[in-house]
Motif scaffolding. Structure first.
Motif, PDB file in Angstrom:
ATOM      1  N   THR A  20       0.809  -1.219   0.000  1.00 46.06           N
ATOM      2  CA  THR A  20       0.000   0.000   0.000  1.00 46.06           C
ATOM      3  C   THR A  20       0.842   1.268   0.000  1.00 46.06           C
ATOM      4  O   THR A  20       0.307   2.366  -0.163  1.00 46.06           O
ATOM      5  CB  THR A  20      -0.949   0.029   1.215  1.00 46.06           C
ATOM      6  OG1 THR A  20      -0.178  -0.117   2.411  1.00 46.06           O
ATOM      7  CG2 THR A  20      -1.972  -1.098   1.119  1.00 46.06           C
ATOM      8  N   ARG A  21       2.144   1.122   0.194  1.00 46.33           N
ATOM      9  CA  ARG A  21       3.081   2.244   0.123  1.00 46.33           C
ATOM     10  C   ARG A  21       4.278   1.806  -0.686  1.00 46.33           C
ATOM     11  O   ARG A  21       4.482   0.625  -0.940  1.00 46.33           O
ATOM     12  CB  ARG A  21       3.547   2.676   1.518  1.00 46.33           C
ATOM     13  CG  ARG A  21       2.522   3.458   2.302  1.00 46.33           C
ATOM     14  CD  ARG A  21       3.197   4.033   3.539  1.00 46.33           C
ATOM     15  NE  ARG A  21       2.325   4.927   4.256  1.00 46.33           N
ATOM     16  CZ  ARG A  21       2.366   6.249   4.168  1.00 46.33           C
ATOM     17  NH1 ARG A  21       3.244   6.833   3.396  1.00 46.33           N
ATOM     18  NH2 ARG A  21       1.535   6.992   4.869  1.00 46.33           N
ATOM     19  N   ASN A  22       5.109   2.786  -1.054  1.00 48.07           N
ATOM     20  CA  ASN A  22       6.391   2.493  -1.671  1.00 48.07           C
ATOM     21  C   ASN A  22       7.409   3.461  -1.085  1.00 48.07           C
ATOM     22  O   ASN A  22       7.057   4.353  -0.317  1.00 48.07           O
ATOM     23  CB  ASN A  22       6.312   2.567  -3.198  1.00 48.07           C
ATOM     24  CG  ASN A  22       5.790   3.898  -3.678  1.00 48.07           C
ATOM     25  OD1 ASN A  22       6.162   4.944  -3.176  1.00 48.07           O
ATOM     26  ND2 ASN A  22       4.897   3.852  -4.649  1.00 48.07           N
ATOM     27  N   PHE A  23       8.658   3.285  -1.445  1.00 43.20           N
ATOM     28  CA  PHE A  23       9.697   4.108  -0.830  1.00 43.20           C
ATOM     29  C   PHE A  23       9.573   5.585  -1.189  1.00 43.20           C
ATOM     30  O   PHE A  23       9.955   6.435  -0.391  1.00 43.20           O
ATOM     31  CB  PHE A  23      11.091   3.558  -1.154  1.00 43.20           C
ATOM     32  CG  PHE A  23      11.431   2.369  -0.309  1.00 43.20           C
ATOM     33  CD1 PHE A  23      11.838   2.527   0.993  1.00 43.20           C
ATOM     34  CD2 PHE A  23      11.301   1.084  -0.811  1.00 43.20           C
ATOM     35  CE1 PHE A  23      12.127   1.427   1.802  1.00 43.20           C
ATOM     36  CE2 PHE A  23      11.587  -0.016  -0.024  1.00 43.20           C
ATOM     37  CZ  PHE A  23      12.004   0.157   1.286  1.00 43.20           C
ATOM     38  N   SER A  24       9.013   5.889  -2.324  1.00 37.33           N
ATOM     39  CA  SER A  24       8.854   7.308  -2.686  1.00 37.33           C
ATOM     40  C   SER A  24       7.754   7.984  -1.868  1.00 37.33           C
ATOM     41  O   SER A  24       7.680   9.212  -1.839  1.00 37.33           O
ATOM     42  CB  SER A  24       8.574   7.459  -4.181  1.00 37.33           C
ATOM     43  OG  SER A  24       7.340   6.861  -4.519  1.00 37.33           O
ATOM     44  N   SER A  25       6.926   7.196  -1.169  1.00 37.95           N
ATOM     45  CA  SER A  25       5.833   7.776  -0.385  1.00 37.95           C
ATOM     46  C   SER A  25       6.165   7.896   1.109  1.00 37.95           C
ATOM     47  O   SER A  25       5.309   8.310   1.884  1.00 37.95           O
ATOM     48  CB  SER A  25       4.552   6.955  -0.566  1.00 37.95           C
ATOM     49  OG  SER A  25       4.653   5.710   0.093  1.00 37.95           O
ATOM     50  N   ILE A  26       7.381   7.505   1.499  1.00 41.18           N
ATOM     51  CA  ILE A  26       7.773   7.650   2.902  1.00 41.18           C
ATOM     52  C   ILE A  26       8.967   8.600   2.985  1.00 41.18           C
ATOM     53  O   ILE A  26       9.698   8.773   2.009  1.00 41.18           O
ATOM     54  CB  ILE A  26       8.096   6.288   3.564  1.00 41.18           C
ATOM     55  CG1 ILE A  26       9.343   5.646   2.962  1.00 41.18           C
ATOM     56  CG2 ILE A  26       6.895   5.348   3.480  1.00 41.18           C
ATOM     57  CD1 ILE A  26       9.831   4.402   3.713  1.00 41.18           C
ATOM     58  N   PRO A  27       9.180   9.223   4.149  1.00 36.33           N
ATOM     59  CA  PRO A  27      10.319  10.138   4.294  1.00 36.33           C
ATOM     60  C   PRO A  27      11.646   9.432   4.023  1.00 36.33           C
ATOM     61  O   PRO A  27      11.839   8.267   4.388  1.00 36.33           O
ATOM     62  CB  PRO A  27      10.227  10.586   5.752  1.00 36.33           C
ATOM     63  CG  PRO A  27       8.791  10.383   6.134  1.00 36.33           C
ATOM     64  CD  PRO A  27       8.347   9.178   5.352  1.00 36.33           C
ATOM     65  N   ALA A  28      12.559  10.139   3.372  1.00 37.00           N
ATOM     66  CA  ALA A  28      13.846   9.568   2.960  1.00 37.00           C
ATOM     67  C   ALA A  28      14.644   9.000   4.124  1.00 37.00           C
ATOM     68  O   ALA A  28      15.347   7.995   3.970  1.00 37.00           O
ATOM     69  CB  ALA A  28      14.670  10.614   2.220  1.00 37.00           C
ATOM     70  N   GLU A  29      14.537   9.609   5.302  1.00 36.58           N
ATOM     71  CA  GLU A  29      15.318   9.116   6.436  1.00 36.58           C
ATOM     72  C   GLU A  29      14.853   7.738   6.913  1.00 36.58           C
ATOM     73  O   GLU A  29      15.549   7.074   7.677  1.00 36.58           O
ATOM     74  CB  GLU A  29      15.311  10.112   7.610  1.00 36.58           C
ATOM     75  CG  GLU A  29      13.960  10.421   8.162  1.00 36.58           C
ATOM     76  CD  GLU A  29      13.312  11.651   7.540  1.00 36.58           C
ATOM     77  OE1 GLU A  29      12.360  12.151   8.126  1.00 36.58           O
ATOM     78  OE2 GLU A  29      13.742  12.101   6.457  1.00 36.58           O
ATOM     79  N   TYR A  30      13.713   7.270   6.425  1.00 39.25           N
ATOM     80  CA  TYR A  30      13.222   5.940   6.786  1.00 39.25           C
ATOM     81  C   TYR A  30      13.624   4.860   5.780  1.00 39.25           C
ATOM     82  O   TYR A  30      13.447   3.674   6.062  1.00 39.25           O
ATOM     83  CB  TYR A  30      11.692   5.947   6.934  1.00 39.25           C
ATOM     84  CG  TYR A  30      11.237   6.536   8.248  1.00 39.25           C
ATOM     85  CD1 TYR A  30      11.111   5.733   9.377  1.00 39.25           C
ATOM     86  CD2 TYR A  30      10.951   7.880   8.364  1.00 39.25           C
ATOM     87  CE1 TYR A  30      10.714   6.265  10.591  1.00 39.25           C
ATOM     88  CE2 TYR A  30      10.552   8.430   9.572  1.00 39.25           C
ATOM     89  CZ  TYR A  30      10.441   7.612  10.684  1.00 39.25           C
ATOM     90  OH  TYR A  30      10.051   8.145  11.885  1.00 39.25           O
ATOM     91  N   HIS A  31      14.150   5.223   4.634  1.00 39.85           N
ATOM     92  CA  HIS A  31      14.458   4.231   3.603  1.00 39.85           C
ATOM     93  C   HIS A  31      15.398   3.143   4.129  1.00 39.85           C
ATOM     94  O   HIS A  31      15.082   1.953   4.033  1.00 39.85           O
ATOM     95  CB  HIS A  31      15.052   4.896   2.370  1.00 39.85           C
ATOM     96  CG  HIS A  31      14.052   5.712   1.613  1.00 39.85           C
ATOM     97  ND1 HIS A  31      14.284   6.143   0.337  1.00 39.85           N
ATOM     98  CD2 HIS A  31      12.823   6.201   1.949  1.00 39.85           C
ATOM     99  CE1 HIS A  31      13.240   6.839  -0.098  1.00 39.85           C
ATOM    100  NE2 HIS A  31      12.343   6.897   0.882  1.00 39.85           N
TER     101      HIS A  31
END
Length: 71
Positions: A20-31
């Motif tokens: 339901t999410r992808n890495f572009s939809s979460i803050p970069a510091e969480y990658h």
């Protein structure tokens, strides 16, 4: 911004399990923390299935696999 562990886990579930999410939809510091959590928590099959379903890219898959513990 501080990385919050419960958000790391939730982002991993949303990306690797539900798609339901992808890495572009979460803050970069969480990658990196999310990839590390997934690599240390989920099985190879779960991570591989995430790639097969298109939830993550090949690059994200490779980075996640770098955190899978070796036995």
């Amino acid at each position: 911004m501080a990385v919050i562990q419960i958000l790391t886990k939730q982002y991993a579930v949303c990306i690797y399990i539900h798609g339901t999410r992808n890495f572009s939809s979460i803050p970069a510091e969480y990658h990196t923390p999310v990839k590390q959590y997934a690599g240390e928590t989920y099985t190879f099959e779960q991570i591989d299935n995430t790639l097969a379903k298109g939830y993550i890219t090949e690059q994200e898959h490779a980075e996640t696999m770098g955190y899978v513990p070796t036995t």
